[in-house]
Design a protein around this motif. Structure first.
Motif, PDB file in Angstrom:
ATOM      1  N   VAL A   8       0.846  -1.188   0.000  1.00 43.28           N
ATOM      2  CA  VAL A   8       0.000   0.000   0.000  1.00 43.28           C
ATOM      3  C   VAL A   8       0.885   1.242   0.000  1.00 43.28           C
ATOM      4  N   GLY A   9       0.802   2.003  -1.084  1.00 45.05           N
ATOM      5  CA  GLY A   9       1.649   3.190  -1.259  1.00 45.05           C
ATOM      6  C   GLY A   9       2.773   2.852  -2.217  1.00 45.05           C
ATOM      7  N   LEU A  10       2.795   3.487  -3.377  1.00 48.44           N
ATOM      8  CA  LEU A  10       3.785   3.157  -4.406  1.00 48.44           C
ATOM      9  C   LEU A  10       4.725   4.324  -4.689  1.00 48.44           C
ATOM     10  N   GLY A  11       5.204   4.936  -3.623  1.00 47.73           N
ATOM     11  CA  GLY A  11       6.190   6.003  -3.743  1.00 47.73           C
ATOM     12  C   GLY A  11       7.593   5.429  -3.827  1.00 47.73           C
ATOM     13  N   TYR A  12       8.584   6.230  -3.423  1.00 50.42           N
ATOM     14  CA  TYR A  12       9.977   5.793  -3.541  1.00 50.42           C
ATOM     15  C   TYR A  12      10.311   4.614  -2.633  1.00 50.42           C
ATOM     16  N   CYS A  79       3.319   1.330   3.121  1.00 49.95           N
ATOM     17  CA  CYS A  79       4.473   2.197   2.827  1.00 49.95           C
ATOM     18  C   CYS A  79       3.999   3.610   2.493  1.00 49.95           C
ATOM     19  N   VAL A  80       3.276   4.215   3.402  1.00 48.16           N
ATOM     20  CA  VAL A  80       2.773   5.561   3.149  1.00 48.16           C
ATOM     21  C   VAL A  80       3.663   6.578   3.855  1.00 48.16           C
ATOM     22  N   PRO A  81       3.647   7.819   3.379  1.00 47.02           N
ATOM     23  CA  PRO A  81       4.510   8.837   3.989  1.00 47.02           C
ATOM     24  C   PRO A  81       4.046   9.238   5.385  1.00 47.02           C
TER      25      PRO A  81
END
Length: 170
Positions: A8-12, A79-81
């Motif tokens: 969950v969360g597809l950032g860096y 994997c969220v900010p």
């Protein structure tokens, strides 16, 4: 039960994690709330620069912005900010939102691991409580929690996700 993983969360952070799991676990799903982010990744474009077009196109990672697509998963890597307010306190709203969303689709027996940078107690006392309240499941009995500190240095092509030692506590 074999693992069906949702990142969950597809950032860096989340994108390399999702791509890494997809290499070893067919059916791995990458979720992001941004439809435009998912569309760009499907087209082979990663604005973070963490994954090449070739890597994205070669991966068997399933990408989605629909939370209901995760209802077949039993392992969730969040994997969220965790941005910081001007007063230097962490903004836990992304964790709150992601936890509520996962709680609505996670089955009994689920494993939820947080990669977001947080202070001691947030995983179990804050996120775990949200998961339990929204899902109706019992933390530590009906679902398990884990924490894996973020170990990705954005743009570092030498010390990639697959080359660093990863620690997971549960």
């Amino acid at each position: 039960m074999s693992p069906c993983i949702a990142v969950v969360g597809l950032g860096y952070v989340g994108l390399p994690v999702a791509l890494g799991f997809a290499k070893h676990f067919p059916g791995t799903m990458g979720f992001d709330i941004s439809t435009s982010r998912v569309e760009a990744l499907c087209a082979g474009d990663d604005v973070t620069g963490e994954a090449s077009s070739e890597c994205l196109r070669a991966s068997n990672l399933t990408l989605t912005s629909n939370p209901e697509d995760m209802n077949r998963c039993n392992v969730f890597i969040i994997c969220v900010p965790t941005p910081i307010y001007p007063n230097r306190l962490p903004d836990l709203r992304p964790l709150d939102s992601a936890s509520r969303m996962v709680a609505k689709v996670m089955p009994k027996g689920a494993i939820v691991v947080y990669e977001s940078t947080v202070y001691p107690g947030v995983t179990e006392e804050y996120c775990g409580a949200i998961l339990a309240n929204v899902s109706g499941l019992r933390q530590g009995v009906d679902f398990k929690l884990g924490y894996s500190p973020e170990r990705i240095n954005p743009g570092d092509k030498e010390h990639t996700f697959e080359k660093i030692v990863k620690v997971v506590a549960g």
